[in-house]
Motif scaffolding. Structure first.
Motif, PDB file in Angstrom:
ATOM      1  N   LYS A  90     102.431 -54.032   6.474  1.00 26.57           N
ATOM      2  CA  LYS A  90     102.781 -53.722   7.870  1.00 26.57           C
ATOM      3  C   LYS A  90     102.005 -52.511   8.369  1.00 26.57           C
ATOM      4  O   LYS A  90     101.567 -52.475   9.520  1.00 26.57           O
ATOM      5  N   GLU A  91     101.843 -51.505   7.508  1.00 29.71           N
ATOM      6  CA  GLU A  91     101.082 -50.318   7.892  1.00 29.71           C
ATOM      7  C   GLU A  91      99.615 -50.673   8.110  1.00 29.71           C
ATOM      8  O   GLU A  91      98.998 -50.218   9.080  1.00 29.71           O
ATOM      9  N   ILE A  92      99.057 -51.505   7.238  1.00 27.94           N
ATOM     10  CA  ILE A  92      97.660 -51.928   7.388  1.00 27.94           C
ATOM     11  C   ILE A  92      97.483 -52.691   8.693  1.00 27.94           C
ATOM     12  O   ILE A  92      96.537 -52.444   9.446  1.00 27.94           O
ATOM     13  N   ALA A  93      98.415 -53.601   8.999  1.00 33.41           N
ATOM     14  CA  ALA A  93      98.322 -54.385  10.237  1.00 33.41           C
ATOM     15  C   ALA A  93      98.391 -53.477  11.459  1.00 33.41           C
ATOM     16  O   ALA A  93      97.637 -53.659  12.425  1.00 33.41           O
ATOM     17  N   LYS A  94      99.269 -52.490  11.427  1.00 33.33           N
ATOM     18  CA  LYS A  94      99.399 -51.553  12.547  1.00 33.33           C
ATOM     19  C   LYS A  94      98.113 -50.750  12.732  1.00 33.33           C
ATOM     20  O   LYS A  94      97.618 -50.587  13.855  1.00 33.33           O
ATOM     21  N   LEU A  95      97.563 -50.266  11.620  1.00 36.63           N
ATOM     22  CA  LEU A  95      96.331 -49.472  11.691  1.00 36.63           C
ATOM     23  C   LEU A  95      95.161 -50.303  12.208  1.00 36.63           C
ATOM     24  O   LEU A  95      94.397 -49.849  13.061  1.00 36.63           O
ATOM     25  N   ILE A  96      95.027 -51.525  11.707  1.00 41.44           N
ATOM     26  CA  ILE A  96      93.898 -52.372  12.124  1.00 41.44           C
ATOM     27  C   ILE A  96      94.006 -52.715  13.604  1.00 41.44           C
ATOM     28  O   ILE A  96      93.010 -52.668  14.338  1.00 41.44           O
ATOM     29  N   SER A  97      95.209 -53.043  14.078  1.00 38.08           N
ATOM     30  CA  SER A  97      95.357 -53.400  15.497  1.00 38.08           C
ATOM     31  C   SER A  97      95.063 -52.200  16.399  1.00 38.08           C
ATOM     32  O   SER A  97      94.466 -52.348  17.462  1.00 38.08           O
ATOM     33  N   LYS A  98      95.455 -51.005  15.964  1.00 33.64           N
ATOM     34  CA  LYS A  98      95.207 -49.806  16.768  1.00 33.64           C
ATOM     35  C   LYS A  98      93.715 -49.459  16.798  1.00 33.64           C
ATOM     36  O   LYS A  98      93.195 -49.031  17.826  1.00 33.64           O
ATOM     37  N   VAL A  99      93.025 -49.688  15.674  1.00 30.49           N
ATOM     38  CA  VAL A  99      91.596 -49.373  15.614  1.00 30.49           C
ATOM     39  C   VAL A  99      90.795 -50.314  16.513  1.00 30.49           C
ATOM     40  O   VAL A  99      89.768 -49.929  17.069  1.00 30.49           O
ATOM     41  N   ARG A 100      91.267 -51.536  16.652  1.00 36.63           N
ATOM     42  CA  ARG A 100      90.556 -52.489  17.511  1.00 36.63           C
ATOM     43  C   ARG A 100      90.662 -52.115  18.973  1.00 36.63           C
ATOM     44  O   ARG A 100      89.903 -52.615  19.793  1.00 36.63           O
ATOM     45  N   GLU A 101      91.619 -51.243  19.325  1.00 32.57           N
ATOM     46  CA  GLU A 101      91.668 -50.713  20.684  1.00 32.57           C
ATOM     47  C   GLU A 101      90.446 -49.829  20.891  1.00 32.57           C
ATOM     48  O   GLU A 101      89.906 -49.253  19.957  1.00 32.57           O
ATOM     49  N   ARG A 102      90.061 -49.702  22.108  1.00 28.69           N
ATOM     50  CA  ARG A 102      88.856 -48.937  22.421  1.00 28.69           C
ATOM     51  C   ARG A 102      89.070 -47.441  22.183  1.00 28.69           C
ATOM     52  O   ARG A 102      90.043 -46.861  22.631  1.00 28.69           O
ATOM     53  N   GLY A 103      88.167 -46.834  21.449  1.00 24.64           N
ATOM     54  CA  GLY A 103      88.154 -45.387  21.294  1.00 24.64           C
ATOM     55  C   GLY A 103      88.925 -44.823  20.116  1.00 24.64           C
ATOM     56  O   GLY A 103      88.893 -43.625  19.899  1.00 24.64           O
ATOM     57  N   PHE A 104      89.643 -45.640  19.363  1.00 27.98           N
ATOM     58  CA  PHE A 104      90.394 -45.125  18.231  1.00 27.98           C
ATOM     59  C   PHE A 104      89.624 -45.312  16.937  1.00 27.98           C
ATOM     60  O   PHE A 104      88.910 -46.289  16.762  1.00 27.98           O
ATOM     61  N   THR A 105      89.809 -44.369  16.026  1.00 29.40           N
ATOM     62  CA  THR A 105      89.278 -44.475  14.675  1.00 29.40           C
ATOM     63  C   THR A 105      90.331 -43.897  13.731  1.00 29.40           C
ATOM     64  O   THR A 105      91.313 -43.325  14.176  1.00 29.40           O
ATOM     65  N   ILE A 106      90.119 -44.056  12.457  1.00 34.06           N
ATOM     66  CA  ILE A 106      91.031 -43.485  11.464  1.00 34.06           C
ATOM     67  C   ILE A 106      90.229 -42.493  10.628  1.00 34.06           C
ATOM     68  O   ILE A 106      89.155 -42.823  10.133  1.00 34.06           O
ATOM     69  N   VAL A 107      90.751 -41.282  10.506  1.00 39.61           N
ATOM     70  CA  VAL A 107      90.061 -40.252   9.742  1.00 39.61           C
ATOM     71  C   VAL A 107      90.978 -39.709   8.645  1.00 39.61           C
ATOM     72  O   VAL A 107      92.186 -39.628   8.828  1.00 39.61           O
ATOM     73  N   PRO A 108      90.402 -39.351   7.497  1.00 34.58           N
ATOM     74  CA  PRO A 108      91.202 -38.693   6.456  1.00 34.58           C
ATOM     75  C   PRO A 108      91.385 -37.217   6.813  1.00 34.58           C
ATOM     76  O   PRO A 108      90.430 -36.544   7.196  1.00 34.58           O
ATOM     77  N   LEU A 109      92.616 -36.739   6.727  1.00 37.22           N
ATOM     78  CA  LEU A 109      92.905 -35.347   7.056  1.00 37.22           C
ATOM     79  C   LEU A 109      92.983 -34.465   5.812  1.00 37.22           C
ATOM     80  O   LEU A 109      92.559 -33.318   5.846  1.00 37.22           O
ATOM     81  N   GLN A 110      93.549 -35.001   4.733  1.00 33.85           N
ATOM     82  CA  GLN A 110      93.592 -34.215   3.505  1.00 33.85           C
ATOM     83  C   GLN A 110      93.790 -35.123   2.300  1.00 33.85           C
ATOM     84  O   GLN A 110      94.356 -36.204   2.402  1.00 33.85           O
TER      85      GLN A 110
END
Length: 156
Positions: A90-110
């Motif tokens: 579920k977390e992977i699906a949420k992240l992938i759908s959000k990244v497909r939106e324009r302008g979002f990316t996922i970055v490692p913070l720590q």
């Protein structure tokens, strides 16, 4: 490397807070080789140019440098190799759908060790423009000046 309550922080991505507006955060496990975890335990990791990419329904951390463990044999790991992230479906699906939106990316913070296991904190991020970065710095400086003035007023 700070250690609090079984959590040892190995590396933080200070550049991410400057270059991006940070959104929701997630904790993910990492699939690592033996020499990589030994290198992390020594506190050797760089997150500067790291990002998360989707490949075949899985999330992979790219551009994160975990240097070779010097006592490992010649067939150790490659420092910049892609590393698979471990999350719930579920977390992977949420992240992938959000990244497909324009302008979002996922970055490692720590990257940190929690009860002996390597974890990475990742977050949604939207890139800042140069003028946004200047505004954020100006706000931070003014807040620091105000705090300093209040502290001096309380002393005197």
């Amino acid at each position: 490397m700070a250690e609090t309550g079984g959590v040892k922080v190995v590396a933080t991505n200070r550049k991410a807070h400057h270059d991006y507006d940070i959104g929701d955060r997630f904790e993910a496990g990492l699939v690592l080789m033996g020499s990589e975890i030994k290198s992390l335990r020594e506190g050797r990791c760089t997150l500067g140019d790291g990002f998360v990419e989707e490949r075949g329904g899985e999330l992979w951390m790219m551009g994160v440098n975990i240097p070779e463990y010097f006592q490992a044999n010649m067939n150790g790991h490659k420092p910049l190799r892609p590393r698979k992230l471990l999350l719930h479906k579920k977390e992977i699906a949420k992240l992938i759908s959000k990244v497909r939106e324009r302008g979002f990316t996922i970055v490692p913070l720590q990257v940190y060790l929690k009860n002996g296991r390597a974890k990475v904190e990742i977050a949604f991020a939207r890139g800042r423009r140069d003028y946004d970065k200047r505004d954020a710095l100006a706000t931070k400086d003014s807040r620091r000046d105000i705090d300093r003035a209040l502290k001096e007023r309380d002393r005197g």
